[in-house]
Design a protein around this motif. Structure first.
Motif, PDB file in Angstrom:
ATOM      1  N   ALA A  48      -8.103  -0.709  -5.991  1.00 14.04           N
ATOM      2  CA  ALA A  48      -8.757   0.020  -4.904  1.00 14.04           C
ATOM      3  C   ALA A  48      -8.515  -0.664  -3.571  1.00 14.04           C
ATOM      4  CB  ALA A  48     -10.256   0.138  -5.183  1.00 14.04           C
ATOM      5  N   ASP A  49      -8.558  -1.991  -3.567  1.00 22.01           N
ATOM      6  CA  ASP A  49      -8.319  -2.766  -2.342  1.00 22.01           C
ATOM      7  C   ASP A  49      -8.083  -4.214  -2.744  1.00 22.01           C
ATOM      8  OD1 ASP A  49     -10.868  -3.928  -2.832  1.00 22.01           O
ATOM      9  OD2 ASP A  49     -11.829  -2.361  -1.647  1.00 22.01           O
ATOM     10  N   ALA A  93      -4.688   0.952  -2.796  1.00 21.71           N
ATOM     11  CA  ALA A  93      -4.840   2.309  -2.254  1.00 21.71           C
ATOM     12  C   ALA A  93      -5.600   2.278  -0.933  1.00 21.71           C
ATOM     13  CB  ALA A  93      -5.540   3.199  -3.270  1.00 21.71           C
ATOM     14  N   ASP A 116       0.801  -1.225   0.000  1.00 24.99           N
ATOM     15  CA  ASP A 116       0.000   0.000   0.000  1.00 24.99           C
ATOM     16  C   ASP A 116       0.832   1.272   0.000  1.00 24.99           C
ATOM     17  OD1 ASP A 116       0.021   1.255   3.085  1.00 24.99           O
ATOM     18  OD2 ASP A 116       0.509  -0.863   2.943  1.00 24.99           O
ATOM     19  N   ASP A 175      -2.031   7.676  -1.885  1.00 21.22           N
ATOM     20  CA  ASP A 175      -3.167   7.591  -2.797  1.00 21.22           C
ATOM     21  C   ASP A 175      -2.737   7.025  -4.150  1.00 21.22           C
ATOM     22  OD1 ASP A 175      -1.992   9.710  -4.260  1.00 21.22           O
ATOM     23  OD2 ASP A 175      -3.259  11.221  -3.301  1.00 21.22           O
ATOM     24  N   GLU A 176      -3.727   6.842  -5.025  1.00 21.09           N
ATOM     25  CA  GLU A 176      -3.467   6.218  -6.327  1.00 21.09           C
ATOM     26  C   GLU A 176      -2.410   6.984  -7.120  1.00 21.09           C
ATOM     27  OE1 GLU A 176      -5.778   5.027 -10.496  1.00 21.09           O
ATOM     28  OE2 GLU A 176      -6.934   5.643  -8.730  1.00 21.09           O
ATOM     29  N   ARG A 177      -2.500   8.308  -7.112  1.00 20.63           N
ATOM     30  CA  ARG A 177      -1.526   9.108  -7.865  1.00 20.63           C
ATOM     31  C   ARG A 177      -0.103   8.885  -7.354  1.00 20.63           C
ATOM     32  NH1 ARG A 177       1.166  13.350  -6.728  1.00 20.63           N
ATOM     33  NH2 ARG A 177      -0.050  13.754  -4.831  1.00 20.63           N
ATOM     34  N   LEU A 231       1.097   6.325  -5.772  1.00 16.85           N
ATOM     35  CA  LEU A 231       1.523   4.955  -6.064  1.00 16.85           C
ATOM     36  C   LEU A 231       1.923   4.806  -7.528  1.00 16.85           C
ATOM     37  CD1 LEU A 231      -1.240   3.202  -3.957  1.00 16.85           C
ATOM     38  CD2 LEU A 231       1.215   3.203  -3.421  1.00 16.85           C
ATOM     39  N   ARG A 232       1.135   5.402  -8.414  1.00 20.68           N
ATOM     40  CA  ARG A 232       1.465   5.329  -9.846  1.00 20.68           C
ATOM     41  C   ARG A 232       2.752   6.091 -10.140  1.00 20.68           C
ATOM     42  NH1 ARG A 232      -2.169   2.750 -12.760  1.00 20.68           N
ATOM     43  NH2 ARG A 232      -4.359   2.640 -12.071  1.00 20.68           N
ATOM     44  N   VAL A 237      -2.596  -0.348  -9.898  1.00 25.16           N
ATOM     45  CA  VAL A 237      -3.131   0.108  -8.611  1.00 25.16           C
ATOM     46  C   VAL A 237      -4.566  -0.382  -8.494  1.00 25.16           C
ATOM     47  CG1 VAL A 237      -3.663   2.063  -7.122  1.00 25.16           C
ATOM     48  CG2 VAL A 237      -1.662   2.160  -8.631  1.00 25.16           C
TER      49      VAL A 237
END
Length: 208
Positions: A190-191, A171, A152, A176-178, A180-181, A188
């Protein structure tokens, strides 16, 4: 030793377990016992890095080792029962096994406490390796032949990339997603509830 089987590594905190309630309670107990001013609400917003990194915000450098020892000693009686599995965690491990693979846990958490969490929640991992953070996680991922690592935090992404493993980010933690990317995650989610379906597609592609 590497394996020809698909081996998937998982982070622990905020990936397989929601460690916020237990860690919050542990920091509050540590503050009470030491007299230190610790904002437990703030501490649980930045889970991922090693314990000593967080303690450095609240204790002078020379007191951090003793504070870490105290925290780890009280942790089993305070944090284990208070910590639930993340949604989809059990199913994610089961999906790896159902596909003929191995599931390992590689975490920055103190290894004995990591094992207690998994035992309490009935999550069975083939291997558990603790006390590794970020790029250092690559040591265990390479040793066990993991070709996928799920985590995560951007530190987990860095660990996967250092090991040349496919980085699957969820995430569900402080990143957050951004973030991580941008750190280089290959995908990525959501869970972990989305993981079994992703794994089916990944294995299909891998077998071509």
């Amino acid at each position: 030793m590497t394996s020809r089987k698909l081996t998937v590594g998982f982070d622990l905190d905020m990936t397989l377990i929601d460690s916020r309630p237990g860690i919050h309670a542990c920091f509050e107990a540590l503050a009470e016992r030491t007299g230190a001013c610790i904002d437990a609400d703030l501490a649980i917003t930045r889970l991922g890095p090693p314990l000593v990194d967080e303690l450095a915000y609240w204790f002078p450098a020379e007191e951090v080792p003793a504070a870490a020892d105290m925290y780890r000693a009280m942790y089993p009686s305070i944090a284990i029962a208070a910590t639930p599995a993340m949604p989809g965690a059990v199913e994610a491990i089961a999906a790896v096994r159902a596909g003929g693979g191995r599931a390992i846990v590689v975490t920055a958490k103190y290894e004995p406490n990591a094992k207690l969490h998994l035992e309490h929640l009935g999550i069975e991992a083939d291997e558990v390796v603790g006390d590794l953070w970020a790029e250092a996680k690559a040591e265990a991922l390479r040793e066990h032949g993991a070709s996928v690592y799920v985590g995560d935090h951007i530190g987990d992404v860095r660990g996967a990339r250092t090991a040349r493993a496919y980085s699957v980010a969820v995430a569900t933690g402080p990143c957050d997603e951004r973030e991580l990317r941008e750190a280089g995650a290959d995908v990525v989610l959501a869970d972990l509830a989305a993981f079994p379906r992703w794994l089916t597609g990944y294995q299909r592609t891998r077998s071509r």
